[in-house]
Design an enzyme around this catalytic site. Sequence first.
Site, PDB file in Angstrom:
ATOM      1  N   GLU A 131     -16.590  37.975  -9.085  1.00 54.59           N
ATOM      2  CA  GLU A 131     -16.870  36.687  -9.725  1.00 54.59           C
ATOM      3  C   GLU A 131     -15.758  35.654  -9.680  1.00 54.59           C
ATOM      4  OE1 GLU A 131     -18.560  37.041 -13.612  1.00 54.59           O
ATOM      5  OE2 GLU A 131     -20.286  38.179 -12.883  1.00 54.59           O
TER       6      GLU A 131
ATOM      7  N   GLU B 113     -24.389  43.406 -10.350  1.00 54.50           N
ATOM      8  CA  GLU B 113     -24.475  43.472 -11.818  1.00 54.50           C
ATOM      9  C   GLU B 113     -25.762  42.822 -12.286  1.00 54.50           C
ATOM     10  OE1 GLU B 113     -21.192  41.889 -14.159  1.00 54.50           O
ATOM     11  OE2 GLU B 113     -19.732  42.831 -12.818  1.00 54.50           O
TER      12      GLU B 113
HETATM   13  C1  BG6 Z   1     -19.949  39.629 -15.818  1.00 57.27           C
HETATM   14  C2  BG6 Z   1     -18.636  40.346 -15.633  1.00 57.27           C
HETATM   15  O1  BG6 Z   1     -19.727  38.292 -15.653  1.00 57.27           O
HETATM   16  O2  BG6 Z   1     -20.562  39.698 -17.056  1.00 57.27           O
HETATM   17  C3  BG6 Z   1     -18.453  41.531 -16.542  1.00 57.27           C
HETATM   18  O3  BG6 Z   1     -18.432  40.732 -14.291  1.00 57.27           O
HETATM   19  C4  BG6 Z   1     -18.846  41.125 -17.950  1.00 57.27           C
HETATM   20  O4  BG6 Z   1     -17.124  41.958 -16.484  1.00 57.27           O
HETATM   21  C5  BG6 Z   1     -20.304  40.704 -18.018  1.00 57.27           C
HETATM   22  O5  BG6 Z   1     -18.593  42.152 -18.845  1.00 57.27           O
HETATM   23  C6  BG6 Z   1     -20.696  40.153 -19.373  1.00 57.27           C
HETATM   24  O6  BG6 Z   1     -19.953  39.008 -19.629  1.00 57.27           O
HETATM   25  P1  BG6 Z   1     -19.470  38.534 -21.064  1.00 57.27           P
HETATM   26  O7  BG6 Z   1     -18.760  37.253 -20.844  1.00 57.27           O
HETATM   27  O8  BG6 Z   1     -20.683  38.342 -21.889  1.00 57.27           O
HETATM   28  O9  BG6 Z   1     -18.562  39.587 -21.610  1.00 57.27           O
END
Ligand code: BG6
Length: 487
Positions: A203, A392
Site C-alpha cells: 500500500e 487483502e
Molecule cells: C490495510 C493494511 O490498509 O488495512 C493493514 O494493509 C490494515 O495493515 C488494514 O490493518 C486495516 O486498516 P486500519 O487503518 O483500519 O487499521
Amino acid sequence: MSDKVSRRQFAKIAGLSAAGMANPVGAVEVNPAPPPRTGTGFPAGFVWGTATSSYQVEGAVNEDGRGASIWDKFVRIPGKIEDGTTGDRANEHYHRYKEDIALIKELGCKAYRFSVAWPRVFPDGDGKPNPKGLDFYNRLVDELLKNGIEPWLTLYHWDLPQSLQDRFGGWRSTETCKIFGDYAAYVAEHLTDRVKNVFTLNESGRFVYFGYGIGIDAPGLTLPQAELNQIRHNSALAHGLAVQAVRAHGRHGTRVGPAENIDACAPAIDTPENVRAAEIALREMNGGYLNVIMTGQYTDAFLKFAGPNAPKYIDAELKIISSPVDFLGLNIYAPQNYVVASDQGAGFMPLPIPKSFPHMNSDWLRVGPETIYWVPKLAAKIWKTDAIYISENGTSGDDVVRPDGKIYDTDRIMYLRNYLAQLQRATSEGVPVRGYFLWSLMDNFEWVYGLNKRFGLYHVNFDTQVRTPKLSASFYRNVIATNAAGV
Ligand code: BG6
C-alpha cells in the site's frame, strides 16, 4: 468408434442418445464442451489464505537484535494512537507463531501472507545483517511448510528502519530505495529456496499520503503535494528495484508483484458508457503508482493534473519501476469512487458519496461488494495481467464476547459473503483472480486505532493472549472446504 472420440465423450454421447437428445453419429462432429464454468464455485486451485503484518502481530520489538522502526517511535508520540497502545507486545506472534500457524491450518488455508520486519533483518536498514532476525523467518517459513501452508512474503509493510528515516528522511530519498533493493536481495537470497511468492511494498497509496501527507501514520509528516508526488515516485522505484533484486538473487521462478490498495473505481450504474468511464477512472486515479508500475509511464492526465508538483525523474527510473511483475496484488476493502461517464476532462466523473452510504464498524469501510467484481475485471483489462490476487479484504467488527464465550460476528459474515459472491461472479466470467487473502487471521495492532479495531477471524484477548475463533472462522472454513462463496 472414431479415435477422435475419447471414452468419456463416448459415454456422454451414448447417454444423450439414450435420452433421445442426440444422434451419436452426428454428435461426433460437435465441438468439445467448453471447460466447466459453474456459477457455483471458484476455479480449481484457487488460493485461499489469510494475512497479517510484522509490526501488527509480532511484538518482541527489543528481542534478538531487532532495530527500531518508524512505528516504534511514532506510537510513543502522545495522541497518535487512539487507545494509547503500541505494538511492543501486540499478539506476541514472535513467540506464539506455532500456535498461530495451527490456527491457519484449522481454517483449511493453504496460503499465509506475512511480512518481514526490515529492522529485524537489518537493524539499521543497511550495513550488517542480523542473523537472529532472519532466523525467525526461517523458523516461520519452515513451520508453515511443515503444515502444508505456502508462505507468501511481503517485503515492506510500513515498518521502515528508524535509522533510514533519521539519516535520509526515509522515502523522501532515493538512497532508501537503493537500500531497500539490497535488503530485498538479501531476503530473496535466504528465503526463496522455500518462499515462492513475494509481494514488494504494501500500500504505497496509504503509507505515502498518511505517513508523509497528513501525519496520521509514521513518520507523521505533513509535506506539500510536490514532495508527496516525489515520495510516491520513490516508492514505485523501490518496488521496481525489489522486483529486479528478487529476479537476480531469488531462486529461479520466484514470483513477485505489488500489494496495492488500488483506488477502487466502479461504475455507479452498469451501462457500457459508465463501465468505460470506470475503466478510464481506474487508470487515472491510480496514475501515480500502479499505472506507472504496469506501463512505465505517467499518463498525460496525471502529469497535467500534477502540473508543477509532478515528480522529477529520469527515463531510466521508469524502466526500473515498470520491471515486469508476475502478478498484481490488490487490497480491496471499500469503493473509493463510483463514477459516471462525462464529456468533460478525461471522460469520467467521480460522484460524491452520500453521508448515509452504509459502512462497517470502521467509518472508512463502506460496503460496496461489487467493487471486488469491477476492480479486478477492469484492472485485468487495462494492465493486461493474467494473475490477480486479492492480497487483502476483510472488515472490522465490534466482536463482543457473549456470556457463552462465543463471538457471533454475523456482520463480518454478511460482508464476506457478499464480497466473495461478487468475486466468484468475476472468476466465473473468466477474470483472472487466482487467490484471496483475508485480512486478518486474528485481531491485531490496527495502527492508529491501536487495539480498538478488530479485523480477525480469531478474537484475541490482549491481556491473556488467548485466541478464540469467531463465527466467521467457521464461515471461512466452509468457503475454503467447498471452494465456493456460500451464498
Ligand atoms: C490495510 C493494511 O490498509 O488495512 C493493514 O494493509 C490494515 O495493515 C488494514 O490493518 C486495516 O486498516 P486500519 O487503518 O483500519 O487499521
